[in-house]
Design an enzyme around this catalytic site. Structure first.
Site, PDB file in Angstrom:
ATOM      1  CB  SER A  31      35.460  14.728  21.411  1.00 38.98           C
ATOM      2  OG  SER A  31      36.224  14.969  20.298  1.00 38.98           O
ATOM      3  CG  HIS A  62      38.200  10.992  18.690  1.00 36.62           C
ATOM      4  ND1 HIS A  62      37.069  10.784  17.954  1.00 36.62           N
ATOM      5  CD2 HIS A  62      38.139  12.256  19.137  1.00 36.62           C
ATOM      6  CE1 HIS A  62      36.347  11.893  17.946  1.00 36.62           C
ATOM      7  NE2 HIS A  62      36.979  12.805  18.659  1.00 36.62           N
ATOM      8  CG  HIS A  84      38.045  15.223  13.651  1.00 32.67           C
ATOM      9  ND1 HIS A  84      38.570  14.261  14.495  1.00 32.67           N
ATOM     10  CD2 HIS A  84      36.845  15.563  14.170  1.00 32.67           C
ATOM     11  CE1 HIS A  84      37.710  14.025  15.476  1.00 32.67           C
ATOM     12  NE2 HIS A  84      36.661  14.805  15.308  1.00 32.67           N
ATOM     13  CE1 TYR A  86      41.462  17.526  14.926  1.00 33.57           C
ATOM     14  CE2 TYR A  86      39.254  18.335  14.477  1.00 33.57           C
ATOM     15  CZ  TYR A  86      40.120  17.577  15.237  1.00 33.57           C
ATOM     16  OH  TYR A  86      39.656  16.872  16.311  1.00 33.57           O
ATOM     17  CD  GLU A  87      42.294  13.214  13.500  1.00 32.12           C
ATOM     18  OE1 GLU A  87      43.025  12.282  13.840  1.00 32.12           O
ATOM     19  OE2 GLU A  87      41.045  13.126  13.457  1.00 32.12           O
ATOM     20  CB  ALA A 114      32.259  17.150  21.828  1.00 34.01           C
ATOM     21  CG  MET A 218      35.961  21.462  14.942  1.00 34.17           C
ATOM     22  SD  MET A 218      37.584  21.471  15.731  1.00 34.17           S
ATOM     23  CE  MET A 218      37.488  22.990  16.703  1.00 34.17           C
ATOM     24  CB  SER A 219      32.912  15.733  13.664  1.00 33.53           C
ATOM     25  OG  SER A 219      31.915  15.796  14.670  1.00 33.53           O
ATOM     26  CG  ASN A 242      32.782  24.257  24.316  1.00 35.26           C
ATOM     27  OD1 ASN A 242      32.830  23.131  23.783  1.00 35.26           O
ATOM     28  ND2 ASN A 242      32.810  25.368  23.606  1.00 35.26           N
ATOM     29  CG  HIS A 254      40.830  18.281  22.905  1.00 32.99           C
ATOM     30  ND1 HIS A 254      39.747  17.936  22.122  1.00 32.99           N
ATOM     31  CD2 HIS A 254      41.377  17.104  23.316  1.00 32.99           C
ATOM     32  CE1 HIS A 254      39.653  16.611  22.060  1.00 32.99           C
ATOM     33  NE2 HIS A 254      40.630  16.087  22.771  1.00 32.99           N
TER      34      HIS A 254
END
Ligand code: HPA
Length: 287
Positions: A31, A62, A84, A86-87, A114, A218-219, A242, A254
């Site tokens: 990201s 992305h 991902h 979550y997609e 990230a 998340m990856s 962050n 995001h």
């Protein structure tokens, strides 16, 4: 058509596009970290949509294309953007691009992402090399029947994949040397993977810290697991975009993650160029 045959079809298609190029190093850009791909020369760029069976990224930041060519002098194949869970993608789809890199003959991958910083000492914008990970996604990309044909290297493609050195010690040491040359500090950390897409609660972050995690994202973890299944060597590099939930008064967004990534892309690019050359030299000497 079996999953393995789909991977092969995608790899054969790409081989046709790559011509004389035979990259042995793969790089995944996460990201907001996509611009290093613009430094590739003699570039062959293929949008994911053109590659048979390839999943499409739906996330802002992305871009969704494969870029092969020369990077800092080394032959590389870069995945600019990933998909991902979550997609809405199934684990096999999430890891399809990594499977294709394996089928293309890649021997080592650099996975960037990230991440939220859990360690109190981390600052936004710093890079952390993954020493290890904790899979809290609740699934494993190797779930289901084993496909032994994914043994692109000796001893790989097994039902039970050893994860005791998920992130290559020698590549981590190389990353430290590259960082010294680049004049940047590289901490080592433990990346904990969640599915998202909601960010964590402060209580979850406290729990993850207790578990030994210093980063959350998340990856990456599914890619590392299938890379190890195929016998590929893995280097993981997180950009702390962050502080994790509860560690700062800021709400997480995001947009902020994306913008923090953008600010460090130039430093990431020179680090990656140096590493790509060193890693290519290392793995090509062992072919
Ligand atoms: N949590 C999970 N994933 C992330 C974060 C975070 O704080 N930052 C970037 N990716």
């Amino acid at each position: 058509m079996t999953y393995f045959d789909q991977v092969k079809e995608a790899a054969d298609f790409l081989r046709g596009k790559l011509g004389e190029l035979t990259p042995h190093v793969g790089i995944v850009l996460g990201s907001g970290l996509g611009t290093p791909a613009e430094a590739v020369t003699e570039a062959v760029t293929v949008p994911y949509g053109e590659i048979p069976h390839f999943p499409q990224s739906t996330v802002e930041g992305h871009s969704g294309r494969l870029v092969a060519g020369r990077f800092g002098g080394a032959q590389v194949v870069i995945l600019q953007g990933r998909v991902h869970f979550y997609e809405g993608y199934a684990p096999a789809q999430v890891t399809f691009p990594m499977r294709v890199l394996g089928a293309l003959g890649v021997r080592a991958v650099i996975l960037t992402n990230a991440a939220g910083g859990i360690d109190e000492g981390y600052r936004v914008g710093q890079f952390v090399v993954l020493a290890d990970h904790i899979n809290m996604m609740g699934w494993n990309p190797l779930d289901g029947p084993n496909e032994p044909r994914f043994s692109f290297l000796p001893g790989a493609g097994l039902r039970f994949t050893d994860m005791s050195e998920a992130y290559s010690k020698r590549l981590r040491e190389m990353a430290q040397r590259a960082a010294v040359d680049e004049g940047i500090t590289l901490e080592e950390g433990v990346y904990l993977a969640v599915t998202g897409p909601s960010f964590e609660t402060p209580a979850e972050i406290r729990a993850y810290r207790t578990l030994g995690a210093t980063l959350v994202g998340m990856s990456t973890v599914p890619e590392t697991i299938v890379a190890r299944h195929m016998g590929l060597e893995v280097l993981g590099i997180s950009c702390v975009t962050n502080l994790a939930a509860g560690l700062s008064p800021m709400r997480l967004s995001h947009q902020d993650v994306y913008e923090a990534g953008r600010l460090v892309e130039r430093r990431l690019r020179s680090l990656l160029e140096r590493l790509a050359v060193w890693i290519a030299t290392l793995v090509e000497a062992e072919l």
